[in-house]
Design an enzyme around this catalytic site. Sequence first.
Site, PDB file in Angstrom:
ATOM      1  N   ASP A 159       3.274  -3.448  -1.158  1.00  0.00           N
ATOM      2  CA  ASP A 159       3.963  -4.073  -2.281  1.00  0.00           C
ATOM      3  C   ASP A 159       5.243  -4.791  -1.894  1.00  0.00           C
ATOM      4  O   ASP A 159       6.135  -4.967  -2.710  1.00  0.00           O
ATOM      5  CB  ASP A 159       4.271  -3.017  -3.339  1.00  0.00           C
ATOM      6  CG  ASP A 159       5.052  -1.833  -2.771  1.00  0.00           C
ATOM      7  OD1 ASP A 159       5.348  -1.845  -1.557  1.00  0.00           O
ATOM      8  OD2 ASP A 159       5.362  -0.905  -3.532  1.00  0.00           O
ATOM      9  N   GLY A 162      10.432  -2.108  -0.059  1.00  0.00           N
ATOM     10  CA  GLY A 162      10.573  -0.968  -0.958  1.00  0.00           C
ATOM     11  C   GLY A 162       9.219  -0.488  -1.429  1.00  0.00           C
ATOM     12  O   GLY A 162       8.176  -1.025  -1.081  1.00  0.00           O
ATOM     13  N   HIS A 167       0.597   4.100   4.992  1.00  0.00           N
ATOM     14  CA  HIS A 167      -0.454   5.052   4.651  1.00  0.00           C
ATOM     15  C   HIS A 167      -1.338   5.303   5.859  1.00  0.00           C
ATOM     16  O   HIS A 167      -1.404   4.485   6.782  1.00  0.00           O
ATOM     17  CB  HIS A 167      -1.276   4.617   3.424  1.00  0.00           C
ATOM     18  CG  HIS A 167      -1.891   3.258   3.523  1.00  0.00           C
ATOM     19  ND1 HIS A 167      -1.645   2.284   2.591  1.00  0.00           N
ATOM     20  CD2 HIS A 167      -2.742   2.704   4.412  1.00  0.00           C
ATOM     21  CE1 HIS A 167      -2.326   1.187   2.897  1.00  0.00           C
ATOM     22  NE2 HIS A 167      -3.005   1.422   4.004  1.00  0.00           N
ATOM     23  N   GLU A 204       3.151  10.226   9.293  1.00  0.00           N
ATOM     24  CA  GLU A 204       1.814   9.666   9.096  1.00  0.00           C
ATOM     25  C   GLU A 204       0.835  10.143  10.164  1.00  0.00           C
ATOM     26  O   GLU A 204      -0.344  10.375   9.887  1.00  0.00           O
ATOM     27  CB  GLU A 204       1.890   8.136   9.082  1.00  0.00           C
ATOM     28  CG  GLU A 204       2.670   7.548   7.925  1.00  0.00           C
ATOM     29  CD  GLU A 204       2.113   7.956   6.570  1.00  0.00           C
ATOM     30  OE1 GLU A 204       0.887   8.133   6.441  1.00  0.00           O
ATOM     31  OE2 GLU A 204       2.910   8.107   5.630  1.00  0.00           O
ATOM     32  N   HIS A 207      -0.779  13.363   9.233  1.00  0.00           N
ATOM     33  CA  HIS A 207      -1.939  13.193   8.354  1.00  0.00           C
ATOM     34  C   HIS A 207      -3.142  12.687   9.142  1.00  0.00           C
ATOM     35  O   HIS A 207      -4.271  13.142   8.931  1.00  0.00           O
ATOM     36  CB  HIS A 207      -1.612  12.202   7.241  1.00  0.00           C
ATOM     37  CG  HIS A 207      -0.642  12.726   6.234  1.00  0.00           C
ATOM     38  ND1 HIS A 207      -0.850  13.881   5.516  1.00  0.00           N
ATOM     39  CD2 HIS A 207       0.560  12.244   5.821  1.00  0.00           C
ATOM     40  CE1 HIS A 207       0.167  14.081   4.698  1.00  0.00           C
ATOM     41  NE2 HIS A 207       1.044  13.108   4.876  1.00  0.00           N
TER      42      HIS A 207
END
Length: 477
Positions: A159, A162, A167, A204, A207
């Site tokens: 986006d 900010g 991910h 990250e 994950h």
Amino acid sequence: MHLLILLPALCVLGAHSAPLSYTYLQHRIQEKPQKDHGRLQFNSLHYPHIKGLLNAHGSWNPPRCGVPDIPAPPDSSSGRNRQKRFVLSGGRWDKTNLTYKIIRFPWQLSKVKVRRTIAEALKVWSEVTPLTFTEVHEGRSDIIIDFTRYWHGDNLPFDGPGGILAHAFFPKTHREGDVHFDYDEAWTIGNNIGTDLLQVAAHEFGHMLGLQHSSISKSLMSPFYTFRYPLSLSADDKHGIQFLYGAPRPPTPSPTPRVEVNQVENESNEIPAAEPDACKTNFDAVSTIRGELFFFKSGYVWRLRGGKLQNGYPALASRHWRGIPDTVDAAFEDSVGNIWFFYGSQFWVFDGKLQASGPFPITDIGISVTQIQAAFVWGTEKNKKTYLFRGGEYWRFNPETRRVESRHSRRIGDWRGVPKGIDAAFQDEQGYAYFVKGRQYWKFDPFKVRVMDGYPHLISQDFFNCQASSTFVNSLR
């Protein structure tokens, strides 16, 4: 028994409005939306440490990872709601030797710095497991790291500045090993002016290896992004990753025959694009800090305690001192615990809480030079003095006044046997001084006030137990 939860492949780290990220994710994974009061009640129950981070309207202020927090169930054997702290994604890698490739880089940082930081973030996990990570530049790789923008092929758009930062996808999913960072973020290294790449990447990668969020506030896998230095794993992080992959394999020792050094020419083997090898490189600075010996080179640091190299080193110096310059010319710790770093024509001072002030021009200390090449504190406990060196001259410095005692330099010949142009200096617990130049060092006797017989010696052998290469040995003959 630990809980295995099959979760969607995504972890999103958000920078500002966590409720937006949370709602966005709920839509993406097609879960039934929760009411705000339910979400707040849920997280206050399972993450009690975040109650103080909610504002008067119940909104979330801290940046956080956007994956819904799924707690472990109550421990039925005890009849109490005792939580399992770390949570697993339901998958793990079936091998321990993993390769990675960086597809694109952020515009704010050089490729060298990004590669160095990515390697450091992976090392956070490899130093406590049998996992190894090797960067490849061609062909296929297990892990794909990319800095990309907006819609980029996985139906999870970024986006802009900010909001969503990054991910990652869990093992045993259709995109296992993919780690994406928002290209448009203000990526930085070692400071909180923008978004710290080391901390986001390490989170990250957790994950990507199979860990979900932890309910421990100081855990690297906590859903809440916190700028915290030095970066390290909590016990909970370590337990979780070792539950998946086990503990690291013990190193295999190898014999390191000593090479006698009578005279060694100054050699430099700087490796700027990769993690330096202590056995093959010279050092930018060396300093005794908090009773431990630190060797600095190209943004990395080695840490020796009691003469032994500590696990996990070399590591990025920014893990210890956020805002430290990429290269350090000289460093010392003063009598009140402040740590001084010199680079080029500037210096920085870190207080006892490792908060930095500076940079300040070297001219502020009363001398008109453009670089300090070495600095150290030397003397008895009641009569310690600080010395600054450059080329064939030196000054005595008072950290309390931040001024040299005299703007007129003295000749390094006062230190009998010490060569001109030293790179570093430090004192050991017995009061002996060490002067470093290139890959050698000279040991200085405080009683005879001269260099001891038989020096210089090789730093790599005496401090890092390295075996000299045949090329280097031949240069000694």
